[in-house]
Design a protein around this motif. Structure first.
Motif, mmCIF file in Angstrom:
data_model
loop_
_atom_site.group_PDB
_atom_site.id
_atom_site.type_symbol
_atom_site.label_atom_id
_atom_site.label_comp_id
_atom_site.label_asym_id
_atom_site.label_seq_id
_atom_site.Cartn_x
_atom_site.Cartn_y
_atom_site.Cartn_z
ATOM 1 N N ARG A 369 45.638 9.077 32.222
ATOM 2 C CA ARG A 369 45.921 7.628 31.854
ATOM 3 C C ARG A 369 45.148 7.475 30.513
ATOM 4 O O ARG A 369 45.237 6.696 29.454
ATOM 5 N N VAL A 370 43.957 7.812 30.781
ATOM 6 C CA VAL A 370 42.961 7.775 29.507
ATOM 7 C C VAL A 370 42.839 8.629 28.301
ATOM 8 O O VAL A 370 43.450 7.935 26.894
ATOM 9 N N ILE A 371 43.931 9.154 28.123
ATOM 10 C CA ILE A 371 44.816 9.900 27.094
ATOM 11 C C ILE A 371 45.983 9.287 26.853
ATOM 12 O O ILE A 371 45.532 8.469 25.310
ATOM 13 N N GLU A 374 43.785 6.059 24.810
ATOM 14 C CA GLU A 374 43.317 6.064 23.709
ATOM 15 C C GLU A 374 44.103 7.087 22.152
ATOM 16 O O GLU A 374 44.309 6.214 21.818
ATOM 17 N N LEU A 375 45.270 7.743 23.055
ATOM 18 C CA LEU A 375 46.895 7.173 21.404
ATOM 19 C C LEU A 375 46.607 5.657 21.573
ATOM 20 O O LEU A 375 46.819 5.176 20.577
ATOM 21 N N MET A 376 47.187 4.732 22.430
ATOM 22 C CA MET A 376 47.511 3.368 22.344
ATOM 23 C C MET A 376 46.209 2.490 21.518
ATOM 24 O O MET A 376 46.078 1.907 20.104
ATOM 25 N N VAL A 377 45.006 2.582 21.555
ATOM 26 C CA VAL A 377 44.006 2.189 21.325
ATOM 27 C C VAL A 377 43.711 2.666 19.806
ATOM 28 O O VAL A 377 43.671 1.708 18.395
ATOM 29 N N GLY A 378 44.171 4.022 19.728
ATOM 30 C CA GLY A 378 44.478 4.641 18.489
ATOM 31 C C GLY A 378 45.687 3.969 17.072
ATOM 32 O O GLY A 378 45.080 3.664 16.149
ATOM 33 N N MET A 379 46.542 3.993 18.169
ATOM 34 C CA MET A 379 47.507 3.060 17.189
ATOM 35 C C MET A 379 46.708 1.172 17.247
ATOM 36 O O MET A 379 47.497 1.185 15.678
ATOM 37 N N LEU A 380 46.870 0.992 17.709
ATOM 38 C CA LEU A 380 46.845 0.018 17.804
ATOM 39 C C LEU A 380 45.534 -0.658 16.507
ATOM 40 O O LEU A 380 45.754 -1.542 15.165
ATOM 41 N N ILE A 416 46.050 10.462 15.731
ATOM 42 C CA ILE A 416 45.444 11.513 15.567
ATOM 43 C C ILE A 416 44.307 12.053 16.296
ATOM 44 O O ILE A 416 43.463 12.618 17.769
ATOM 45 N N ALA A 417 43.241 11.215 15.993
ATOM 46 C CA ALA A 417 41.364 11.185 16.481
ATOM 47 C C ALA A 417 41.296 10.703 18.227
ATOM 48 O O ALA A 417 41.093 11.117 18.502
ATOM 49 N N GLY A 418 42.115 9.625 18.301
ATOM 50 C CA GLY A 418 42.304 9.353 19.790
ATOM 51 C C GLY A 418 42.564 10.286 20.467
ATOM 52 O O GLY A 418 41.337 10.620 21.753
ATOM 53 N N PHE A 419 43.185 11.004 20.453
ATOM 54 C CA PHE A 419 44.186 12.265 21.429
ATOM 55 C C PHE A 419 43.130 13.270 21.215
ATOM 56 O O PHE A 419 42.834 13.580 21.926
ATOM 57 N N ALA A 420 42.462 14.132 20.023
ATOM 58 C CA ALA A 420 42.176 14.973 19.638
ATOM 59 C C ALA A 420 40.633 14.835 20.850
ATOM 60 O O ALA A 420 40.232 15.398 21.126
#
Lengths: 464, 464
Positions: A369-371, A374-380, A416-420
């Protein structure tokens, strides 16, 4: 009524003068050392606590430190030794005259002696052990036989226990009749006939209960036992998580062998925090302000070296687009922005993840859920800044397509940053590597390399 | 004999399974919630400590959380509420049925009630206050009248005191006869006739001493009194620095009004650490893993926005050298290295300084020496990498002068990084701004801008 809003009502702010070493006092002390006025020095040092004197010794330069210790001589309290940080402590031990050192060490409790010994080199260890009385020496050697950073090293052997079937009256009588109660204890551990801890009773509760009540009736509900080989990090976590004041330590057979008290656990907790914080920045965690230039330099180098390699890798990526940059210099001007924003976003995710792993808040149960988050936040956030940056790029270089390119590259890099930033520490943690130590490089290398690659790549395809 | 060397002897490593929520247990609990099996749920939750249940609630998604709480219903322990982090706690309070909430709140100690209340919005505060008994409500309101983040909010009002002239016998009789001793206490505070604390006696020592001995004879040597308006950060620092277990709190007239115990101080300490760590990375310190995408995004934005501006500033600097880059594309390929190395070195210095300011190890007494050290370290490491990078640059682009230029730029930028990384947080701290909060931007903007400027400037002068 004050609400949770930080701006409502009056709010306290930190008073930097509370508990910090008073600069005037320090100056007066150094002056007394300068003119070799022992009486004045003793007078100035007298109201200071051991912990503060230790801070003082850490903050002055080595030359003054040596002279102060030599002048202070027999006034030197053993407790100061246990408050000193490792590097300065070794130095101080070498400076102290042998009999002052002996006296100081004999002042200490068994767990402080062990703490002192474990950081020393062998000749110095032998010297200190030689000073102790036989019983103390054996106890210290026993403690040192346990693995480093384990509960066995942290604990004190002196523990107050009572058979589980006793009453309050029997326990009180026992305590009152006892000659050698430990300096610090807060609970009586209830044990079965085979010395296995069953529960514990707080002294406070004991005091307020009638004599005929069985101890079991007032024993604490929550009961945590520490295995002797448990890592001190886990011990500190337990103390923090369960708000323990003390906890019994058991050997492999489950028998009570000692107790760890909150003050020792807090020191470990403090070290763990500092370790994580410094490691994230690539600073060796045994660094201290009193290190010399050479030592500091040496401790910062490794991380910088790794980052140099990482930066060169990023440059190699840029060099693949040499021709494109030559054609459109705007690319060179704008490309650091994409990489830098990716790096910042990545560091945010990374720090949150490292902290959450340390507090065991990021576990198998919520990692997916956290990953995703983070992907969604990175996108937003990426979209948000893509619009801003795209507009800036568009206006600056009068090129709508450039604006679109840089905007798109930014969104992708921030995802990518949020994911990594989340996945890298989690994976390293699973592999048994300290995420605070190694994640930073992986994450920023990724965001830099990808940042340049995506921006320049997209630009070369779309614009040129 | 194990030495201080980390690699010698056996060494413990952290066991991630100790104390972390077992994934199987969590899955079983969620399944029980799914099929609405209350008995099974209660059975699974029974062995878990309140702190772990709180962790569980924080880690599952909001939908499951609501269903679990509704199913668990009356089993819900008040202690869980005080263990929950703020965001989830508010949500849980809204979900709990009013009478379960009332029951849960009545379970709590006075300081936990205050802790709960202070984060709530006013309607919810009123609801909870309404549930308390009169005496408790008044006590809670009194506590809330103190400034936020002050000792007055942290303390518990229930304190055990004795007149300073009493003997051990009198104290013991008093305690044994007392009906309403606090749940947790570890010391008896000795007070003078005007209720001013004089010293304190630990229960352990009390138990082991003969009746006729005056309390003053066994009172603790070190004695720290907390003013009621002291900032909680200073309180936590004192507990950590002086290894306190509890400390009396006095009002403006010096009269004893309450006591703070180590568990409350530790929570503050923990928050302070987390705050510093997250702030350094630009993450709002009330962030948590259970935040929604929108909340997380919002909390990360400000820092990223500031960094975007900073990155654009750096790009503006680069654009001054547009012509030079056009002439020699190698400049575009190499320039990020200088900026990046400066940023890393700056972050190292910054992290060390921020940490040292928080622990009050960086003070007026050693700041000059530390700044000098950072400059020297910057120069030393800078020279070291300048040689490496200069050689790389020279070989890559077959240009000795380019190697010299990049080497020189690197040395200068790393000296600047060391300087800024230490001076910026110190100055911000003196101005009363949290250095963890603001330093990062200043320092990395400096190293980026200066990095590009020096490298490109030097190149344009020397090479073109």
């Amino acid at each position: 009524m004050t609400t949770g809003d930080d701006t409502a009502g009056t709010e306290q702010s930190r008073d930097d003068d509370a508990y910090a070493l008073d600069r005037k006092t320090v100056a007066a002390i150094l002056y007394a050392v300068d003119i070799e006025d022992r009486d004045k020095l003793t007078e100035l040092m007298e109201p200071l606590y051991a912990a503060d004197i230790a801070d003082l010794l850490e903050q002055i330069n080595p030359y003054d430190r040596t002279r102060l210790i030599r002048l202070y001589d027999r006034e030197f309290d053993g407790e100061i030794l246990s408050e000193l940080e490792e590097g300065v402590r070794e130095e101080v031990i070498r400076v102290l005259s042998p009999d002052v050192l002996a006296e100081a060490v004999r002042d200490l409790d068994s767990d402080d002696v062990v703490d002192l010994l474990e950081d020393l080199d062998e000749p110095e260890q032998k010297a200190i052990l030689g000073v102790l009385e036989d019983a103390e020496r054996v106890a210290a050697q026993k403690a040192l036989s346990y693995p480093e950073n384990s509960a066995g090293r942290l604990m004190q052997r002196e523990v107050v226990m009572a058979p589980e079937h006793w009453t309050v009256g029997q326990a009180i009588d026992f305590l009152r009749a006892s000659d050698d109660l430990p300096e610090q204890f807060y609970h009586i551990i209830l044990v079965d006939p085979r010395l296995k801890p069953i529960s514990y009773v707080s002294l406070g509760k004991l005091m307020g209960t009638r004599r005929e009540v069985p101890l079991k009736d007032i024993a604490e509900e929550d009961f945590h036992v520490i295995p002797i080989d448990q890592d001190e990090e886990d011990v500190a976590y337990a103390f923090n998580q369960y708000h323990l004041i003390s906890a019994p330590v058991v050997d492999q057979d489950g028998r009570l062998v000692g107790v760890i008290t909150i003050d020792d656990a807090m020191i470990v907790l403090d070290e763990e925090y500092e370790e994580d914080m410094l490691r994230l920045a690539g600073v060796s965690d045994d660094s201290s302000l009193s290190d010399s230039v050479a030592t500091t330099s040496r401790r910062r180098l490794p991380w910088l070296a790794v980052n140099l390699i990482s930066a060169i890798c990023a440059s190699l990526v840029i060099s693949q687009f040499e021709a494109e940059i030559d054609q459109l210099v705007a690319l060179a001007i704008l490309m650091p922005i994409v990489a830098s924003m990716g790096g910042n976003a990545g560091t945010q995710s990374l720090t949150v993840a490292v902290r959450a792993l340390a507090t065991r808040d990021l576990t198998g149960s919520n990692v997916a859920r956290v990953i995703r988050r983070e992907l969604m936040v990175g996108m937003l956030n990426g979209l948000c800044f893509a619009i801003v940056l795209g507009t800036v790029g568009m206006m600056w270089f009068a090129s709508p397509m450039l604006g679109v390119v840089i905007g798109s590259a930014l969104v992708v890099n921030m995802i990518i940053a949020g994911f990594a930033g989340t996945v890298v520490p989690v994976v390293l943690d699973r592999l048994g590597v300290d995420p605070a130590l190694a994640s930073g490089t992986f994450v920023t290398t990724t965001t830099d390399v990808m940042g340049f690659f995506i921006f320049l790549g997209l630009a070369s395809v779309v614009l040129l």
